[in-house]
Design a protein around this motif. Sequence first.
Motif, PDB file in Angstrom:
ATOM      1  N   LEU A   1     -26.401 -46.931 -38.326  1.00  0.00           N
ATOM      2  CA  LEU A   1     -25.090 -46.293 -38.437  1.00  0.00           C
ATOM      3  C   LEU A   1     -24.460 -46.581 -39.792  1.00  0.00           C
ATOM      4  CD1 LEU A   1     -23.376 -44.528 -36.539  1.00  0.00           C
ATOM      5  CD2 LEU A   1     -22.233 -46.608 -35.759  1.00  0.00           C
TER       6      LEU A   1
ATOM      7  N   ARG B   1     -28.967 -42.269 -41.796  1.00  0.00           N
ATOM      8  CA  ARG B   1     -27.840 -42.625 -40.939  1.00  0.00           C
ATOM      9  C   ARG B   1     -28.128 -42.103 -39.539  1.00  0.00           C
ATOM     10  NH1 ARG B   1     -23.400 -40.936 -38.375  1.00  0.00           N
ATOM     11  NH2 ARG B   1     -21.564 -42.325 -38.355  1.00  0.00           N
ATOM     12  N   THR B   2     -28.032 -42.987 -38.543  1.00  0.00           N
ATOM     13  CA  THR B   2     -28.331 -42.593 -37.172  1.00  0.00           C
ATOM     14  C   THR B   2     -27.355 -43.242 -36.207  1.00  0.00           C
ATOM     15  OG1 THR B   2     -30.693 -42.423 -37.694  1.00  0.00           O
ATOM     16  CG2 THR B   2     -30.099 -42.533 -35.365  1.00  0.00           C
ATOM     17  N   ASP B   3     -26.808 -42.426 -35.328  1.00  0.00           N
ATOM     18  CA  ASP B   3     -26.046 -42.915 -34.181  1.00  0.00           C
ATOM     19  C   ASP B   3     -26.983 -42.826 -32.986  1.00  0.00           C
ATOM     20  OD1 ASP B   3     -24.452 -43.342 -31.990  1.00  0.00           O
ATOM     21  OD2 ASP B   3     -22.892 -41.909 -32.549  1.00  0.00           O
TER      22      ASP B   3
ATOM     23  N   ASP C   1     -26.240 -40.724 -29.811  1.00  0.00           N
ATOM     24  CA  ASP C   1     -25.975 -39.293 -29.964  1.00  0.00           C
ATOM     25  C   ASP C   1     -27.292 -38.538 -30.078  1.00  0.00           C
ATOM     26  OD1 ASP C   1     -23.945 -37.035 -30.749  1.00  0.00           O
ATOM     27  OD2 ASP C   1     -25.513 -36.959 -32.277  1.00  0.00           O
TER      28      ASP C   1
ATOM     29  N   SER D   1     -28.121 -36.771 -33.412  1.00  0.00           N
ATOM     30  CA  SER D   1     -28.409 -37.733 -34.471  1.00  0.00           C
ATOM     31  C   SER D   1     -29.809 -38.329 -34.318  1.00  0.00           C
ATOM     32  CB  SER D   1     -27.361 -38.851 -34.454  1.00  0.00           C
ATOM     33  OG  SER D   1     -27.528 -39.726 -35.548  1.00  0.00           O
TER      34      SER D   1
ATOM     35  N   ALA E   1     -32.335 -35.759 -35.370  1.00  0.00           N
ATOM     36  CA  ALA E   1     -32.405 -35.699 -36.834  1.00  0.00           C
ATOM     37  C   ALA E   1     -33.178 -36.879 -37.400  1.00  0.00           C
ATOM     38  CB  ALA E   1     -30.988 -35.658 -37.417  1.00  0.00           C
TER      39      ALA E   1
END
Length: 248
Positions: A37, A57-59, A62, A65, A68
């Motif tokens: 994050l 960047r990863t949540d 979610d 995310s 992706a």
Amino acid sequence: MRLKGKTAIITGGASGFGAGIALKFVTEGASVLIADLNLPLAEKVAADLGDMAHAVRTDVADSASVKAMAEAAIAGLGRIDILINNAGTTHLPNAMEDVTEADFDRVFAVNCKSVYLTAKHVVPLMKAQGSGVILNVASTAGVSPRPRLNWYNASKGWMNNATKGMAVELAPLGIRVNAVNPVAGETPLLKQFMGEDTPEMRAKFIATIPLGRFSTPQDVANAACYLCSDEASMITGVCMEVDGGRCI
């Protein structure tokens, strides 16, 4: 070079156990995608590790995310051999009924839903290639719970159970799934586990660990490297305690 030519996603890889695993994996020959994050910190860790590391960047709570993240791994690494579900969080020590609903939801979203989401978006890719290794970073809290951390304990027990279920289902498809259960360690979450970071509180925690010290990112990384390497090709569904004997 036990991981030479392998590729790995490491969630929560910008600090703590995740950063230790990233360093170990690159040292052992793997290319890694650090998914976190905190993108600036992830990019710094990747830059320090050199050309074998990338950041995104990863949540992890979610779905879009995480999707992706998987796409970034394929674009940057070519394939996904190893997935490390390391991102995690906790609530502050409190009576179980006094933990807020928001904190409960956050703990289970980050610690549990994330494993579902990475499975949803990464497992199909591993199935298509007929191989893969997944490692879930759980906790001794999921094996021998500490008081006042009830919902964190439960989330990590969930991870251990999910690990075994995933292992049984995916074994015929050439995918291994294991977990590590570290004891409290020198990570950003340590202060939250203890409630306050004082010499007295540290001594109280260390007194429960027979080997007499906290775990380190290197301890967890060494176990992760073994479980994700071909040396462990016959090992799946194991929840390995890296805990200095706390769970005995």
